[in-house]
Design a protein around this motif. Structure first.
Motif, PDB file in Angstrom:
ATOM      1  N   PHE A 271       0.165   4.653   2.100  1.00  0.00           N
ATOM      2  CA  PHE A 271      -0.179   3.304   2.916  1.00  0.00           C
ATOM      3  C   PHE A 271      -0.378   1.971   2.177  1.00  0.00           C
ATOM      4  N   LEU A 272      -0.690   1.887   0.702  1.00  0.00           N
ATOM      5  CA  LEU A 272      -0.798   0.973  -0.036  1.00  0.00           C
ATOM      6  C   LEU A 272       0.447   0.260  -0.279  1.00  0.00           C
ATOM      7  N   ALA A 273       1.553   1.130  -0.291  1.00  0.00           N
ATOM      8  CA  ALA A 273       3.129   0.518  -0.513  1.00  0.00           C
ATOM      9  C   ALA A 273       3.710   0.573   0.617  1.00  0.00           C
ATOM     10  N   ASN A 274       3.461   1.000   1.797  1.00  0.00           N
ATOM     11  CA  ASN A 274       4.216   0.990   3.200  1.00  0.00           C
ATOM     12  C   ASN A 274       3.246   0.438   4.254  1.00  0.00           C
ATOM     13  N   PRO A 275       3.252  -0.870   4.455  1.00  0.00           N
ATOM     14  CA  PRO A 275       2.432  -1.277   5.155  1.00  0.00           C
ATOM     15  C   PRO A 275       2.477  -0.744   6.855  1.00  0.00           C
ATOM     16  N   ASP A 276       3.925  -0.424   7.068  1.00  0.00           N
ATOM     17  CA  ASP A 276       4.456   0.149   8.335  1.00  0.00           C
ATOM     18  C   ASP A 276       4.442   1.725   8.328  1.00  0.00           C
ATOM     19  N   LEU A 277       3.600   2.335   7.593  1.00  0.00           N
ATOM     20  CA  LEU A 277       4.003   3.731   7.129  1.00  0.00           C
ATOM     21  C   LEU A 277       4.010   4.770   8.434  1.00  0.00           C
ATOM     22  N   PRO A 278       3.398   4.425   9.371  1.00  0.00           N
ATOM     23  CA  PRO A 278       3.384   5.691  10.615  1.00  0.00           C
ATOM     24  C   PRO A 278       4.824   5.379  11.278  1.00  0.00           C
ATOM     25  N   ARG A 279       5.545   4.293  11.332  1.00  0.00           N
ATOM     26  CA  ARG A 279       6.733   3.844  11.832  1.00  0.00           C
ATOM     27  C   ARG A 279       7.631   4.755  10.935  1.00  0.00           C
ATOM     28  N   ARG A 280       7.744   4.426   9.573  1.00  0.00           N
ATOM     29  CA  ARG A 280       8.247   5.222   8.538  1.00  0.00           C
ATOM     30  C   ARG A 280       8.423   6.630   8.763  1.00  0.00           C
ATOM     31  N   ILE A 281       7.018   7.169   9.000  1.00  0.00           N
ATOM     32  CA  ILE A 281       6.987   8.669   9.097  1.00  0.00           C
ATOM     33  C   ILE A 281       7.656   9.187  10.509  1.00  0.00           C
ATOM     34  N   ARG A 282       7.331   8.554  11.443  1.00  0.00           N
ATOM     35  CA  ARG A 282       7.843   9.096  12.838  1.00  0.00           C
ATOM     36  C   ARG A 282       9.351   8.899  12.598  1.00  0.00           C
ATOM     37  N   GLN A 283       9.991   7.987  12.176  1.00  0.00           N
ATOM     38  CA  GLN A 283      11.452   7.858  12.114  1.00  0.00           C
ATOM     39  C   GLN A 283      12.112   8.413  10.963  1.00  0.00           C
TER      40      GLN A 283
END
Length: 370
Positions: free
Chosen positions: A331-343
């Motif tokens: 989460f530190l490096a990926n502010p949009d982590l939920p979207r990245r995981i989902r997609q």
């Protein structure tokens, strides 16, 4: 497949849209003087508001509770108003945010303490670790921790009051709840673990006595803001900063059974594979057994953190290991982590050189996926 990560779940009075939470991450970027959050801090949390739940960086409940440079407080009105900017921005983006309440105990330095006093602890024992201090040139460095002094019983009662006040201040600052930090080798954990608590009074010796301070803090905070807005973080089997217990299954089993008396929002366990800032080389293989034990004993929502990636997080939920997974460095490096995981999108790689202290670099300049 991430079907379990993206199922909704109730947490206290809230309904989370998915199960990807943001773990508390000390970043040492509070404004100075006064350890006051800034607009840059507000931007950092706003960027990550798509988390199912944000648990803020550890926030000291008093000056005595501080142990690292440039960490924020929640014990005066100026800090409360500054945190309000953060909660407003998170809520404006549809997010949910709990504040982690922190007293470091012995993991401190006289430069942070009122009147340059020694840090406090359950017992006056050496501390095997360093803390992040400021040198004579204003530069953050890792410095030795002195042998602390043991708290008097009357001082312990005052610390409980500080937790109560801090919880009230967090709600005044617009937080949706608080997490009581009782892990990672800090004050409440120091009282819990037999390695660090050699007291002979009502706060030492037996499991019941060593758990007493945590349970008094939970009672005070739940009374102040409502148990449904309170979470607790524990690190059973942790070794960070000299922790260790002679009978962790019994000690943490007792604590969890006692915590069940309140209908808390959640229990948050940290897996010891990653504790603090380095891999725990003393990882105890009994962890799997104790997490299974605590999972069975705990009656509410269970959050787990500790080195998870999307695939291992999905497996943990599928296997019933936990209900929510808290991600730290991703989460530190990926502010949009939920979207990245989902997609199934590529993740940014965090830069350890910018974890603690500094400016926007490595803090609010990690890009969302494009």
């Amino acid at each position: 497949m991430t079907q379990h990560l993206f199922q909704p779940i109730a947490l206290g009075p809230y309904t989370l849209p998915h199960r990807v939470a943001m773990a508390p991450l000390t970043r040492s970027r509070a404004g100075q003087p006064g350890d006051i959050p800034t607009r840059m801090n507000a931007e950092y949390y706003h960027q990550r508001a798509s988390a199912a739940l944000i648990i803020t960086e550890a926030t000291q409940i008093s000056r005595q509770g501080q142990g690292y440079a440039w960490t924020p407080g929640i014990y005066n009105d100026e800090q409360v108003q500054a945190w309000r900017q953060i909660s407003d921005r998170v809520h404006g983006a549809g997010g949910l945010i709990f504040m982690q309440l922190w007293h470091v105990g012995r993991v401190s330095h006289p430069s942070f303490q009122p009147d340059n006093a020694l840090p406090v602890a359950p017992s006056a024992l050496p501390v095997p670790g360093k803390t992040f201090i400021v040198d004579e040139n204003g530069v953050g460095i890792w410095g030795d921790v002195p042998v602390p002094r043991a708290l008097e019983a009357a001082e312990i009662a005052e610390i409980v009051r500080d937790y109560r006040t801090a919880a009230r201040n967090a709600i005044r600052a617009g937080m949706d709840g608080v997490e009581i930090h009782a892990g990672n080798g800090y004050l409440l954990d120091q009282f819990i673990n037999s390695n660090s608590n050699h007291r002979q009074d009502g706060y030492g010796g037996s499991i019941e006595n060593r758990a007493r301070l945590l349970l008094e803090v939970v009672a005070a905070v739940a009374d102040e803001i409502g148990a449904e807005q309170v979470g607790v973080r524990l690190t059973p089997m942790g070794r960070f900063m000299g922790m260790g217990d002679e009978s962790p299954e019994a000690t943490f089993g007792y604590i969890v059974e006692e915590l069940n008396r309140w209908k808390l929002a959640y229990l948050h366990l940290v897996e010891p594979a990653v504790v603090g800032t380095v891999k725990d080389e003393n990882f105890d293989p009994r962890w799997d057994a104790i997490i299974g034990q605590l999972r069975r004993q705990w009656h509410g929502v269970l959050i787990i953190a500790g080195g998870y990636d999307p695939a291992s997080a999905e497996r943990a939920l599928k296997d019933g290991r936990a209900d929510i997974i808290a991600f730290g460095r991703p989460f530190l490096a990926n502010p949009d982590l939920p979207r990245r995981i989902r997609q199934g999108l590529t993740l940014n790689t965090p830069d350890p050189a910018t974890f603690f202290g500094g400016d926007e670099r490595g803090y609010v300049d990690y890009p969302a996926y494009s």
